[in-house]
Design an enzyme around this catalytic site. Sequence first.
Site, short mmCIF file in Angstrom:
data_model
loop_
_atom_site.label_atom_id
_atom_site.label_comp_id
_atom_site.label_asym_id
_atom_site.label_seq_id
_atom_site.Cartn_x
_atom_site.Cartn_y
_atom_site.Cartn_z
N ASP A 277 -4.41 -1.23 15.20
CA ASP A 277 -5.59 -1.23 16.31
C ASP A 277 -6.34 -2.56 16.47
O ASP A 277 -7.21 -2.63 17.12
CB ASP A 277 -6.39 -0.01 16.10
CG ASP A 277 -6.93 0.17 14.90
OD1 ASP A 277 -5.93 0.44 13.97
OD2 ASP A 277 -8.13 0.07 14.67
N GLU B 62 -4.97 -7.03 5.00
CA GLU B 62 -4.02 -6.15 5.58
C GLU B 62 -3.08 -6.81 6.51
O GLU B 62 -3.53 -7.29 7.46
CB GLU B 62 -4.68 -4.84 5.86
CG GLU B 62 -3.92 -3.65 6.14
CD GLU B 62 -4.94 -2.58 6.57
OE1 GLU B 62 -5.99 -2.70 6.96
OE2 GLU B 62 -4.30 -1.40 6.68
N GLU C 153 -13.86 -1.45 6.18
CA GLU C 153 -13.43 -1.43 7.43
C GLU C 153 -14.14 -1.16 8.68
O GLU C 153 -13.96 -1.63 9.72
CB GLU C 153 -11.85 -0.89 7.59
CG GLU C 153 -11.98 0.56 7.29
CD GLU C 153 -10.26 1.37 7.40
OE1 GLU C 153 -9.77 0.62 6.66
OE2 GLU C 153 -10.31 2.19 7.99
N HIS D 224 -9.09 7.03 2.52
CA HIS D 224 -9.72 7.33 3.80
C HIS D 224 -10.91 8.31 3.92
O HIS D 224 -11.03 9.14 4.58
CB HIS D 224 -8.48 7.64 4.60
CG HIS D 224 -8.47 7.01 6.16
ND1 HIS D 224 -9.21 7.62 7.12
CD2 HIS D 224 -8.20 5.92 6.58
CE1 HIS D 224 -9.08 6.94 8.23
NE2 HIS D 224 -8.57 5.97 8.02
N ARG E 139 0.89 -1.18 -0.04
CA ARG E 139 0.07 0.03 -0.05
C ARG E 139 0.74 1.54 0.06
O ARG E 139 1.88 1.30 0.71
CB ARG E 139 -0.83 -0.13 1.32
CG ARG E 139 -2.07 0.93 1.42
CD ARG E 139 -2.83 1.10 2.59
NE ARG E 139 -2.48 2.04 3.33
CZ ARG E 139 -2.94 2.60 4.53
NH1 ARG E 139 -4.17 2.37 4.86
NH2 ARG E 139 -2.19 3.24 5.15
N ARG F 217 -13.88 -5.08 3.08
CA ARG F 217 -12.93 -5.02 4.12
C ARG F 217 -13.42 -5.55 5.41
O ARG F 217 -12.81 -4.99 6.46
CB ARG F 217 -12.27 -3.77 4.04
CG ARG F 217 -11.32 -3.83 2.77
CD ARG F 217 -10.43 -2.33 2.54
NE ARG F 217 -10.08 -1.81 3.91
CZ ARG F 217 -8.85 -2.39 4.36
NH1 ARG F 217 -8.42 -3.60 3.97
NH2 ARG F 217 -8.37 -1.82 5.50
N ASP G 284 -5.03 3.88 0.12
CA ASP G 284 -6.41 4.27 1.02
C ASP G 284 -6.44 5.73 0.66
O ASP G 284 -5.96 6.64 1.29
CB ASP G 284 -5.88 3.70 2.39
CG ASP G 284 -7.31 3.64 3.04
OD1 ASP G 284 -8.40 4.29 2.77
OD2 ASP G 284 -6.96 3.39 4.44
N TRP H 17 -12.06 12.39 8.50
CA TRP H 17 -10.46 11.89 8.92
C TRP H 17 -10.44 10.78 7.97
O TRP H 17 -11.21 9.89 8.15
CB TRP H 17 -10.14 12.01 10.22
CG TRP H 17 -8.75 11.23 10.33
CD1 TRP H 17 -7.66 11.97 10.18
CD2 TRP H 17 -8.37 10.16 10.89
NE1 TRP H 17 -6.74 11.41 10.34
CE2 TRP H 17 -7.13 10.22 10.65
CE3 TRP H 17 -9.01 8.99 10.99
CZ2 TRP H 17 -6.32 9.12 10.72
CZ3 TRP H 17 -8.39 7.80 11.27
CH2 TRP H 17 -7.04 7.61 11.13
N GLU I 51 -8.88 2.21 -1.86
CA GLU I 51 -9.88 2.08 -0.78
C GLU I 51 -10.63 3.08 -0.09
O GLU I 51 -10.05 4.17 -0.12
CB GLU I 51 -8.85 1.35 0.42
CG GLU I 51 -9.68 1.00 1.75
CD GLU I 51 -8.50 0.69 2.91
OE1 GLU I 51 -7.47 0.14 2.49
OE2 GLU I 51 -8.57 0.91 4.07
N TYR J 53 -3.27 11.50 6.25
CA TYR J 53 -3.36 9.98 6.73
C TYR J 53 -2.34 9.14 6.22
O TYR J 53 -1.98 9.04 5.07
CB TYR J 53 -4.92 9.51 6.45
CG TYR J 53 -5.02 8.13 6.34
CD1 TYR J 53 -5.22 7.51 7.87
CD2 TYR J 53 -4.67 7.57 5.38
CE1 TYR J 53 -5.39 6.20 7.67
CE2 TYR J 53 -4.92 5.80 5.43
CZ TYR J 53 -5.05 5.32 6.84
OH TYR J 53 -5.04 3.95 6.78
C1 GCO Z 1 -6.58 0.91 7.19
C2 GCO Z 1 -7.38 2.01 8.00
C3 GCO Z 1 -6.74 2.24 9.35
C4 GCO Z 1 -7.71 3.05 9.96
C5 GCO Z 1 -7.49 2.63 11.63
C6 GCO Z 1 -8.72 3.44 12.57
O1 GCO Z 1 -6.59 0.95 6.05
O2 GCO Z 1 -5.55 0.06 7.90
O3 GCO Z 1 -7.83 2.91 7.24
O4 GCO Z 1 -5.53 2.98 9.12
O5 GCO Z 1 -7.37 4.33 9.95
O6 GCO Z 1 -7.77 1.37 11.87
O7 GCO Z 1 -8.57 2.92 13.97
MG MG Z 2 -8.47 2.00 5.49
#
Ligand code: GCO
Ligand code: MG
Length: 402
Positions: free
Chosen positions: A316, A339, A262, A212, A147, A283, A210, A402, A236, A159
């Site tokens: 996370d 991922e 996600e 985002h 990525r 995802r 991504d 965000w 993404e 981001y």
């Molecule tokens: C990704 C996600 C993460 C999120 C994060 C938020 O594609 O891995 O977008 O970077 O921002 O998991 O808690």
């Molecule tokens: Mg993401």
Amino acid sequence: MKIVSAKVIVTCPGRNFVTLKIMTDQGVYGIGDATLNGRELSVVSYLEDHVIPCLIGRDPQQIEDIWQYLYRGAYWRRGPVTMSAISAVDMALWDIKGKIAGLPVYQLLGGRSRTGIMVYGHANGTSIENTIEVAQEYKAMGYKAIRLQCGVPGLASTYGVSKDKMFYEPADADLPTENVWSTEAYMRVVPKLFAAAREALGEEVHLLHDVHHRLTPIEAGRLGRDLEPYRPFWMEDSVVAENQDNFKLIRQHTTTPLAVGEIFSSIWDAKDLIQNQLIDYIRATVVHAGGISHLKKIASFAELYNVRTGCHGATDLSPVCMAAALHFDVSIPNFGIQEYMRHTPETDEVFPHGYYFDKGDLMVSETPGLGVDIDEDLAAKYPYKRAYLPVNRLQDGTLFNW
Ligand code: GCO
Ligand code: MG
């Protein structure tokens, strides 16, 4: 067999994780990830105050019945807090079932559909050159998919671009950090990043990006079209997925594959996108979309529409979630990619696990159950530390995504 007790363990070995541990009258226990980044303690309360009392005395082998009991029984369906709690229970019960059977969980899901699980790593840098250098390192480590995220000229931060190249941690402050965003500046840099990356990294490696949730549908259509010559594996979260008609407009303008989900918490977030073939990769992941049991249903539905999976796997999501995701990934027919953001050594120590990286793939553990554990003594040495995800504002101060 009966559940005799359950507890929630909160630990912060570099970042916060919430883990549910379910104990049975036969000494076998199971663990599940319940981490909801930036809102962790709500899930702790949901589990401790409202879920654990309902588990005591139940047969842990009745995974589906317990799932339905918690989902239907709450009356208030879905939502990230509820579904993270149900996911943790589901993971822990699959862990117990595997341990009782003496089999890794993937065997209970139908066995292997593949040997390794292709993962993508995160190359990020402040500039295009810097990002490509990092991508070269990933390629040298054997990654087949990378990525790419890079800094945007004129913006102080964005981001996906971290201070630490291996452990991207957006939840970085006691109160939300405020970032500044410019779509125009971003749209100028990403196609250049992909052009340079294709040139430097060659034809074969898969390249991902991504967005985002930061574009409008027509902007996403344009970015997707601009990236087409470099054949991205996916784009993404190009738009927020609340008004899903947005995806029709994107589809009219680009053949770049689309990935989303996600932050989805159940099949009801994904159903229309899948059955209208508006996406290519779903995802949704084990910890936020109802555990292995529910994710299996999402994947089976997606299979009918040629939609493949691409489970979220940021830092996370704990090693417990990663372990569970790998059993799911290795077993389903329509797996796409997984991922993989490495965890810190402290996190790996708190959560000893049997999965490992090998030549661009993650290999699932062969240990009975999920093949992951939590070292409670070590976990206790890292107390919870409040940490928020950032917020984003446009250059004129307007609050943005965000
Ligand atoms: C990704 C996600 C993460 C999120 C994060 C938020 O594609 O891995 O977008 O970077 O921002 O998991 O808690
Ligand atoms: Mg993401």
